[in-house]
Write a protein that holds these residues in place. Structure first.
Motif, PDB file in Angstrom:
ATOM      1  N   HIS A   6      -3.090   0.418   8.054  1.00  0.00           N
ATOM      2  CA  HIS A   6      -2.571   0.092   6.718  1.00  0.00           C
ATOM      3  C   HIS A   6      -2.606   1.324   5.815  1.00  0.00           C
ATOM      4  O   HIS A   6      -1.676   1.590   5.059  1.00  0.00           O
ATOM      5  CB  HIS A   6      -3.399  -1.033   6.129  1.00  0.00           C
ATOM      6  N   SER A   7      -3.677   2.105   5.906  1.00  0.00           N
ATOM      7  CA  SER A   7      -3.793   3.290   5.062  1.00  0.00           C
ATOM      8  C   SER A   7      -2.778   4.356   5.441  1.00  0.00           C
ATOM      9  O   SER A   7      -2.315   5.121   4.609  1.00  0.00           O
ATOM     10  CB  SER A   7      -5.207   3.868   5.174  1.00  0.00           C
ATOM     11  N   SER A  49     -10.707  -4.183   0.728  1.00  0.00           N
ATOM     12  CA  SER A  49     -11.820  -3.261   0.740  1.00  0.00           C
ATOM     13  C   SER A  49     -13.118  -4.014   0.548  1.00  0.00           C
ATOM     14  O   SER A  49     -13.207  -4.987  -0.181  1.00  0.00           O
ATOM     15  CB  SER A  49     -11.645  -2.235  -0.395  1.00  0.00           C
ATOM     16  N   ASN A  55      -7.079  -1.690   8.994  1.00  0.00           N
ATOM     17  CA  ASN A  55      -7.227  -0.944   7.749  1.00  0.00           C
ATOM     18  C   ASN A  55      -6.774   0.500   7.917  1.00  0.00           C
ATOM     19  O   ASN A  55      -6.179   1.089   7.016  1.00  0.00           O
ATOM     20  CB  ASN A  55      -8.679  -0.996   7.288  1.00  0.00           C
TER      21      ASN A  55
END
Length: 325
Positions: free
Chosen positions: A208-209, A145, A205
């Motif tokens: 991945h989330s 992040s 990302n």
């Protein structure tokens, strides 16, 4: 994110926040205010952070000038790369075509902190795009992040390793083929960096989330890509659009260091009065970014009488060591 980045950005934020002008009591009274009425502090727009950029001139001497800090590449602190802007007709532009080694000094007087950032510069404009060499990076950069460790200070302990950190190992060095093409200028040379396409990172990302509990142990098979030409162009345009109208005017003026004859004086005067018949876009052709791929940082905190040196190795891994001030 490199360990020096949170310290650097936090110090800059504090410096900008400290530049709030408090007027004396007398000057804080207006004609519409009752005599002796005290007004609250007047906040002015935060000024720019000024940096000193040193390049190596064609004469072998160091050349230093003051430039404006334009933030991090792609407006993303995890790139670990500082951005400044320049005119393609400037002396530093041509110096960087020959020698890409630079050093930036940033002193924040209200915080009594100094950062010396050393690295290699790459020019980004309509004519040039950096050649990012991902294969030469032994271990790819961690992309977590953007807010990760953003509040880290000088006294913070070592970062804890995130089990979900995105790390990818490069192919063995014996699989890397040497570059045999003749390079015309240093800006054409590949630069070893873990800078991956922002679009790739965004897609990763998001995936991945959506699969937070999935396994990422076989990421070596993922085909990474450097920033695309379109992404570089978007960054150049973003930085250009953030310039003030007055500053954009400068890119329409005659080339720096040319003789100030009558003709050039008239051109400058017409531009100053806004009657030269050209729009701001006319200067965009002379606009360029200078991206500093930072390799080492020397940080001095005069308030605490402490000093830290941050160094990046060939595998894009950072180490830090406290040294005598």
């Amino acid at each position: 994110m490199a360990p020096w980045v949170p310290i650097f950005t936090h110090a800059i934020d504090l410096e900008l926040n400290s530049r709030i002008i408090s007027l004396p009591v007398d000057s804080q009274t207006t004609s519409t205010s009752a005599p002796g009425t005290r007004r609250s502090s007047i906040s002015q727009p935060p000024p720019f952070i000024l940096l000193q950029l040193a390049t190596i001139g064609t004469d072998g001497f160091p050349h230093v000038r003051t430039v404006v800090y334009r933030g991090f590449l792609f407006n993303d602190k995890t790139t670990n790369s500082i951005v400044i802007t320049t005119d393609k007709r400037m002396q530093k532009y041509h110096e960087l075509e020959i020698n890409d080694r630079v050093e930036i000094n940033c002193y924040l007087p209200s915080r009594r902190k100094q950062f010396r950032l050393r690295g290699r510069a790459r020019l980004v404009d309509s004519d040039r795009k950096p050649n990012i060499d991902l294969l030469k990076v032994g271990v790819f950069h961690s992309y977590g992040s953007e807010n990760e460790d953003e509040n880290k200070t000088f006294d913070d302990s070592e970062e804890e390793e995130d089990e979900d950190t995105f790390q990818i190992k490069s192919p063995p060095s014996n699989e890397i083929k040497p570059i045999v093409n003749e390079v015309k200028c240093v800006q054409d040379e590949p630069i070893c960096s873990a800078l991956v396409s922002p679009g790739f990172i965004s897609d990763h990302n998001e995936e991945h989330s959506n699969h937070h509990h999935g396994s990422y142990t076989n990421l070596v098979d993922i085909q990474l890509k450097p920033p695309t030409s379109e992404e570089w162009d978007t960054e150049v345009r973003r930085q250009w659009d953030q310039l003030s109208k007055q500053l954009r005017h400068l890119f329409r003026k005659p080339a720096p260091l040319t003789p100030l004859d009558d003709q050039n004086a008239k051109i400058i005067d017409r531009i100053r009065r806004g009657v030269d018949g050209k729009k701001d876009e006319a200067g965009f052709a002379n606009f360029s970014l200078v991206v500093i791929f930072v390799e080492s940082v020397d940080f001095v905190d005069l308030e605490k009488d402490r000093r830290m040196v941050f160094t990046k190795d060939q595998y894009e891994q950072w180490s830090e060591q406290e040294v005598c001030p």
